[in-house]
Write a protein that holds these residues in place. Structure first.
Motif, PDB file in Angstrom:
ATOM      1  N   CYS A   1       0.842  -1.192   0.000  1.00 20.41           N
ATOM      2  CA  CYS A   1       0.000   0.000   0.000  1.00 20.41           C
ATOM      3  C   CYS A   1       0.875   1.240   0.000  1.00 20.41           C
ATOM      4  O   CYS A   1       2.095   1.165   0.047  1.00 20.41           O
ATOM      5  CB  CYS A   1      -0.944  -0.031   1.192  1.00 20.41           C
ATOM      6  N   ARG A   2       0.220   2.370  -0.002  1.00 22.53           N
ATOM      7  CA  ARG A   2       0.934   3.638  -0.116  1.00 22.53           C
ATOM      8  C   ARG A   2       1.674   4.031   1.149  1.00 22.53           C
ATOM      9  O   ARG A   2       2.431   5.003   1.140  1.00 22.53           O
ATOM     10  CB  ARG A   2      -0.057   4.751  -0.471  1.00 22.53           C
ATOM     11  N   CYS A   3       1.448   3.358   2.221  1.00 17.94           N
ATOM     12  CA  CYS A   3       2.086   3.733   3.482  1.00 17.94           C
ATOM     13  C   CYS A   3       3.586   3.462   3.463  1.00 17.94           C
ATOM     14  O   CYS A   3       4.306   3.923   4.336  1.00 17.94           O
ATOM     15  CB  CYS A   3       1.442   2.980   4.638  1.00 17.94           C
TER      16      CYS A   3
ATOM     17  N   HIS B   1       1.829   1.279   7.807  1.00 15.60           N
ATOM     18  CA  HIS B   1       0.377   1.137   7.666  1.00 15.60           C
ATOM     19  C   HIS B   1      -0.265   0.902   9.041  1.00 15.60           C
ATOM     20  O   HIS B   1      -1.272   1.531   9.387  1.00 15.60           O
ATOM     21  CB  HIS B   1       0.102  -0.051   6.736  1.00 15.60           C
TER      22      HIS B   1
ATOM     23  N   PHE C   1      -2.996   3.531  10.982  1.00 16.08           N
ATOM     24  CA  PHE C   1      -4.383   3.216  11.304  1.00 16.08           C
ATOM     25  C   PHE C   1      -4.606   2.868  12.773  1.00 16.08           C
ATOM     26  O   PHE C   1      -5.738   2.899  13.248  1.00 16.08           O
ATOM     27  CB  PHE C   1      -4.893   2.106  10.388  1.00 16.08           C
TER      28      PHE C   1
ATOM     29  N   CYS D   1      -6.065   3.612   1.810  1.00 14.36           N
ATOM     30  CA  CYS D   1      -4.768   4.275   1.721  1.00 14.36           C
ATOM     31  C   CYS D   1      -4.093   3.989   0.391  1.00 14.36           C
ATOM     32  O   CYS D   1      -3.192   4.718  -0.019  1.00 14.36           O
ATOM     33  CB  CYS D   1      -3.866   3.837   2.863  1.00 14.36           C
TER      34      CYS D   1
HETATM   35 ZN   LIG Z   1      -1.477   1.433   3.951  1.00 16.71          ZN
END
Ligand SMILES: [Zn+2]
Ligand SMILES: [Zn+2]
Length: 102
Positions: free
Chosen positions: A16-18, A24, A28, A95
């Motif tokens: 993911c973009r994190c 990530h 969250f 995300c």
């Molecule tokens: Zn993420």
């Protein structure tokens, strides 16, 4: 008190973009990952491990902070401390949405 989870790292290579699953998890959970979630492990959290909860009647995938050693135990069941925060992998859909197609 502990909870049992199964390490499912490597089943999917989704990301993911994190930047990392540990980032990530921090994003969250709103917490800073410090220690490995495994009960009795004093190592630093170095990765976000993908896990399934065992015996929780729950098919969702979650991210928890793990050290390298426990993160590498793919397919194995581990005991984590009761206070562990389980961040759903599905949050990736939020995300990660801006990153698709680039
Ligand atoms: Zn993420
Ligand atoms: Zn550990």
């Amino acid at each position: 008190m502990t909870k049992k989870v199964r390490n499912i790292n490597g089943i999917s290579n989704n990301n993911c973009r994190c930047g990392s699953w540990l980032a990530h998890w921090e994003k969250f959970s709103g917490r800073k990952a410090v220690f490995c979630s495994e009960a009795g492990c004093a190592n630093q959290a170095e990765a976000g491990g993908q896990v399934l909860r065992v015996g929780a009647n729950d098919d969702n995938w979650y991210i928890i902070p793990l050290c390298k050693e426990h993160n590498a135990l793919t397919g194995r069941a581990i005991e984590v401390i009761d206070a562990t925060i389980f961040v759903p992998v599905d949050a990736e859909e939020t995300c990660g949405s801006e990153g698709h197609g680039r």
